[in-house]
Design a protein around this motif. Structure first.
Motif, PDB file in Angstrom:
ATOM      1  N   VAL A  53       0.823  -1.202   0.000  1.00 15.53           N
ATOM      2  CA  VAL A  53       0.000   0.000   0.000  1.00 15.53           C
ATOM      3  C   VAL A  53       0.863   1.260   0.000  1.00 15.53           C
ATOM      4  CG1 VAL A  53      -1.724   1.277   1.329  1.00 15.53           C
ATOM      5  CG2 VAL A  53      -1.874  -1.183   1.152  1.00 15.53           C
ATOM      6  N   GLY A  54       1.950   1.215   0.704  1.00 22.09           N
ATOM      7  CA  GLY A  54       2.819   2.383   0.835  1.00 22.09           C
ATOM      8  C   GLY A  54       2.750   2.923   2.243  1.00 22.09           C
ATOM      9  N   LYS A  55       3.894   3.275   2.780  1.00 25.25           N
ATOM     10  CA  LYS A  55       3.954   3.696   4.176  1.00 25.25           C
ATOM     11  C   LYS A  55       3.239   5.023   4.413  1.00 25.25           C
ATOM     12  CE  LYS A  55       7.371   2.823   7.665  1.00 25.25           C
ATOM     13  NZ  LYS A  55       8.763   2.645   7.986  1.00 25.25           N
ATOM     14  N   LYS A  56       3.221   5.883   3.399  1.00 22.31           N
ATOM     15  CA  LYS A  56       2.584   7.190   3.557  1.00 22.31           C
ATOM     16  C   LYS A  56       1.064   7.079   3.617  1.00 22.31           C
ATOM     17  CE  LYS A  56       6.232   9.824   1.348  1.00 22.31           C
ATOM     18  NZ  LYS A  56       6.598  10.685   0.233  1.00 22.31           N
ATOM     19  N   ASN A  57       0.500   6.040   3.029  1.00 23.02           N
ATOM     20  CA  ASN A  57      -0.952   5.885   2.975  1.00 23.02           C
ATOM     21  C   ASN A  57      -1.521   5.157   4.187  1.00 23.02           C
ATOM     22  OD1 ASN A  57      -0.938   7.124   0.472  1.00 23.02           O
ATOM     23  ND2 ASN A  57      -0.647   5.191  -0.596  1.00 23.02           N
ATOM     24  N   VAL A  58      -0.672   4.630   5.055  1.00 27.73           N
ATOM     25  CA  VAL A  58      -1.135   3.860   6.207  1.00 27.73           C
ATOM     26  C   VAL A  58      -0.961   4.705   7.463  1.00 27.73           C
ATOM     27  CG1 VAL A  58      -0.749   1.793   7.591  1.00 27.73           C
ATOM     28  CG2 VAL A  58      -0.532   1.694   5.119  1.00 27.73           C
ATOM     29  N   HIS A  59      -2.052   4.864   8.213  1.00 26.88           N
ATOM     30  CA  HIS A  59      -1.988   5.573   9.491  1.00 26.88           C
ATOM     31  C   HIS A  59      -2.549   4.643  10.568  1.00 26.88           C
ATOM     32  CE1 HIS A  59      -2.011   8.736  12.442  1.00 26.88           C
ATOM     33  NE2 HIS A  59      -3.274   8.460  12.708  1.00 26.88           N
ATOM     34  N   VAL A  60      -1.700   4.219  11.465  1.00 30.23           N
ATOM     35  CA  VAL A  60      -2.103   3.323  12.543  1.00 30.23           C
ATOM     36  C   VAL A  60      -1.791   4.015  13.862  1.00 30.23           C
ATOM     37  CG1 VAL A  60      -1.765   1.076  13.586  1.00 30.23           C
ATOM     38  CG2 VAL A  60      -1.598   1.321  11.127  1.00 30.23           C
ATOM     39  N   SER A  61      -2.789   4.107  14.734  1.00 28.73           N
ATOM     40  CA  SER A  61      -2.587   4.784  16.014  1.00 28.73           C
ATOM     41  C   SER A  61      -2.687   3.782  17.159  1.00 28.73           C
ATOM     42  CB  SER A  61      -3.621   5.889  16.205  1.00 28.73           C
ATOM     43  OG  SER A  61      -4.900   5.331  16.260  1.00 28.73           O
ATOM     44  N   ASN A  62      -1.922   4.032  18.191  1.00 31.67           N
ATOM     45  CA  ASN A  62      -1.993   3.242  19.410  1.00 31.67           C
ATOM     46  C   ASN A  62      -2.802   4.005  20.447  1.00 31.67           C
ATOM     47  OD1 ASN A  62      -0.472   1.142  18.462  1.00 31.67           O
ATOM     48  ND2 ASN A  62       1.457   1.995  19.174  1.00 31.67           N
ATOM     49  N   ILE A  63      -3.669   3.300  21.149  1.00 28.11           N
ATOM     50  CA  ILE A  63      -4.492   3.903  22.181  1.00 28.11           C
ATOM     51  C   ILE A  63      -3.981   3.427  23.531  1.00 28.11           C
ATOM     52  CG2 ILE A  63      -6.816   4.076  23.126  1.00 28.11           C
ATOM     53  CD1 ILE A  63      -7.823   3.448  20.284  1.00 28.11           C
ATOM     54  N   LYS A  64      -3.786   4.353  24.438  1.00 26.46           N
ATOM     55  CA  LYS A  64      -3.313   4.014  25.774  1.00 26.46           C
ATOM     56  C   LYS A  64      -4.497   3.502  26.586  1.00 26.46           C
ATOM     57  CE  LYS A  64       0.000   6.190  28.739  1.00 26.46           C
ATOM     58  NZ  LYS A  64       0.496   7.454  29.257  1.00 26.46           N
TER      59      LYS A  64
END
Length: 88
Positions: A53-64
């Motif tokens: 997909v490409g690293k720029k198109n992927v947004h993954v967030s971590n939730i505390k």
């Protein structure tokens, strides 16, 4: 009495008075923040998918996520007493 497998260093961050309370993400009860165990929840993607997909198109967030001692033991964030030491 058996010793706990984790170190109970419940140290308040403030010099006097109560520390603020946090909702446990497992059971929902109010627990002082210094007694909670912090874990990060989030989505982990396979390296091959990210590369396609490409690293720029992927947004993954971590939730505390905050867990009380009881939920942390049940979910395996902290090892359970004698079973954790025995290795069973």
């Amino acid at each position: 009495m058996a010793k706990a497998p984790y170190v109970r260093e419940y140290k308040q961050s403030k010099a006097r008075g109560k520390d603020y309370t946090v909702r446990c993400d497992g059971c929902g009860r109010n627990v002082p923040r210094f007694k909670t165990f912090v874990s990060y929840r989030g989505l982990r993607l396979d390296y091959d998918i990210v590369r396609m997909v490409g690293k720029k198109n992927v947004h993954v967030s971590n939730i505390k996520a905050y867990y009380c001692p009881k939920c942390a033991r049940n979910l395996g964030i902290v090892k359970i007493g004698k079973l954790g030491r025995r290795g069973a």
